[in-house]
Design a protein around this motif. Structure first.
Motif, PDB file in Angstrom:
ATOM      1  N   UNK A   1       0.306  59.436  63.619  1.00 59.24           N
ATOM      2  CA  UNK A   1      -0.307  59.438  64.939  1.00 59.24           C
ATOM      3  C   UNK A   1      -0.857  60.821  65.271  1.00 59.24           C
ATOM      4  N   UNK A   2      -0.051  61.840  65.048  1.00 62.56           N
ATOM      5  CA  UNK A   2      -0.489  63.210  65.340  1.00 62.56           C
ATOM      6  C   UNK A   2      -1.690  63.586  64.483  1.00 62.56           C
TER       7      UNK A   2
ATOM      8  N   UNK B   1     -14.843  57.891  64.574  1.00 64.13           N
ATOM      9  CA  UNK B   1     -14.044  58.416  65.682  1.00 64.13           C
ATOM     10  C   UNK B   1     -13.451  57.274  66.507  1.00 64.13           C
ATOM     11  N   UNK B   2     -14.241  56.225  66.747  1.00 67.97           N
ATOM     12  CA  UNK B   2     -13.762  55.061  67.494  1.00 67.97           C
ATOM     13  C   UNK B   2     -12.646  54.355  66.714  1.00 67.97           C
ATOM     14  N   UNK B   3     -12.808  54.253  65.401  1.00 68.39           N
ATOM     15  CA  UNK B   3     -11.790  53.636  64.560  1.00 68.39           C
ATOM     16  C   UNK B   3     -10.493  54.445  64.595  1.00 68.39           C
ATOM     17  N   UNK B   4     -10.621  55.752  64.577  1.00 66.94           N
ATOM     18  CA  UNK B   4      -9.441  56.618  64.647  1.00 66.94           C
ATOM     19  C   UNK B   4      -8.760  56.498  66.005  1.00 66.94           C
TER      20      UNK B   4
ATOM     21  N   UNK C   1      -6.716  53.439  65.966  1.00 68.46           N
ATOM     22  CA  UNK C   1      -5.503  53.691  65.203  1.00 68.46           C
ATOM     23  C   UNK C   1      -4.467  54.404  66.066  1.00 68.46           C
ATOM     24  N   UNK C   2      -4.912  55.370  66.869  1.00 68.06           N
ATOM     25  CA  UNK C   2      -4.005  56.089  67.762  1.00 68.06           C
ATOM     26  C   UNK C   2      -3.376  55.118  68.760  1.00 68.06           C
ATOM     27  N   UNK C   3      -4.186  54.277  69.368  1.00 65.62           N
ATOM     28  CA  UNK C   3      -3.676  53.328  70.360  1.00 65.62           C
ATOM     29  C   UNK C   3      -2.686  52.345  69.740  1.00 65.62           C
ATOM     30  N   UNK C   4      -2.987  51.851  68.549  1.00 59.88           N
ATOM     31  CA  UNK C   4      -2.088  50.912  67.864  1.00 59.88           C
ATOM     32  C   UNK C   4      -0.799  51.614  67.453  1.00 59.88           C
ATOM     33  N   UNK C   5      -0.910  52.863  67.034  1.00 65.24           N
ATOM     34  CA  UNK C   5       0.276  53.615  66.634  1.00 65.24           C
ATOM     35  C   UNK C   5       1.204  53.854  67.816  1.00 65.24           C
ATOM     36  N   UNK C   6       0.642  54.134  68.985  1.00 65.94           N
ATOM     37  CA  UNK C   6       1.456  54.343  70.181  1.00 65.94           C
ATOM     38  C   UNK C   6       2.214  53.063  70.523  1.00 65.94           C
ATOM     39  N   UNK C   7       1.535  51.914  70.420  1.00 65.32           N
ATOM     40  CA  UNK C   7       2.204  50.635  70.680  1.00 65.32           C
ATOM     41  C   UNK C   7       3.312  50.378  69.658  1.00 65.32           C
ATOM     42  N   UNK C   8       3.016  50.647  68.392  1.00 67.10           N
ATOM     43  CA  UNK C   8       4.006  50.424  67.333  1.00 67.10           C
ATOM     44  C   UNK C   8       5.224  51.315  67.538  1.00 67.10           C
ATOM     45  N   UNK C   9       4.995  52.569  67.916  1.00 66.39           N
ATOM     46  CA  UNK C   9       6.116  53.480  68.145  1.00 66.39           C
ATOM     47  C   UNK C   9       6.983  53.023  69.314  1.00 66.39           C
TER      48      UNK C   9
ATOM     49  N   UNK D   1      -2.547  66.613  74.341  1.00 61.84           N
ATOM     50  CA  UNK D   1      -3.031  65.463  73.575  1.00 61.84           C
ATOM     51  C   UNK D   1      -3.059  64.294  74.530  1.00 61.84           C
ATOM     52  N   UNK D   2      -4.190  63.648  74.661  1.00 58.82           N
ATOM     53  CA  UNK D   2      -4.334  62.527  75.596  1.00 58.82           C
ATOM     54  C   UNK D   2      -4.153  61.222  74.880  1.00 58.82           C
TER      55      UNK D   2
END
Length: 88
Positions: A25-26, A41-44, A47-55, A87-88
Motif C-alpha cells: 500500500x505504501x 496512475x488511476x490503476x494505482x 489498488x490503494x483503495x482496494x488495499x485499504x479495504x483489504x487491510x 498521505x491521503x
C-alpha cells in the motif's frame, strides 16, 4: 457468537500478510508521484483503495489472533520532497 481464537501459526501468517499488504500500500501510494501516465496512475489509485479495504478486513480478523501487537493510532509523517507531508 463466540469467536474462536486463531492458532499460533495462523496468527503469525496473518501478521505477515498484514505487514506485506501495508508495505504494498505504501509503495503504491508513494509511486503515484513518479507516474505520468494517467491510466496507470488511476490503476494505482484503485489498488490503494482496494488495499485499504483489504487491510481493514484483515485487521478485523487479527482481533482473533492468539497474540496481538497494538495497532498504532498515530502514523509517522512521511517526508516528501524534503518536507513533511501527509498521505491521503
Amino acid at each position: 457468537m463466540n469467536k474462536q481464537k486463531l492458532a499460533v501459526h495462523e496468527s503469525l501468517d496473518l501478521h505477515e500478510v498484514i505487514n506485506f499488504k501495508t508495505l504494498c500500500l505504501a509503495k503504491s501510494k508513494l509511486m503515484q508521484g513518479l507516474v505520468f501516465d494517467q491510466d496507470l496512475k488511476r490503476l494505482m489509485q484503485q489498488d490503494v483503495e482496494h488495499s485499504i479495504q483489504a487491510l481493514a478486513e484483515l485487521q478485523s480478523i487479527y482481533e482473533r489472533a492468539y497474540f496481538q501487537a497494538s495497532v498504532p493510532q498515530n502514523r509517522p509523517t512521511p517526508i516528501i520532497d524534503g518536507k513533511e507531508g501527509t498521505i491521503h
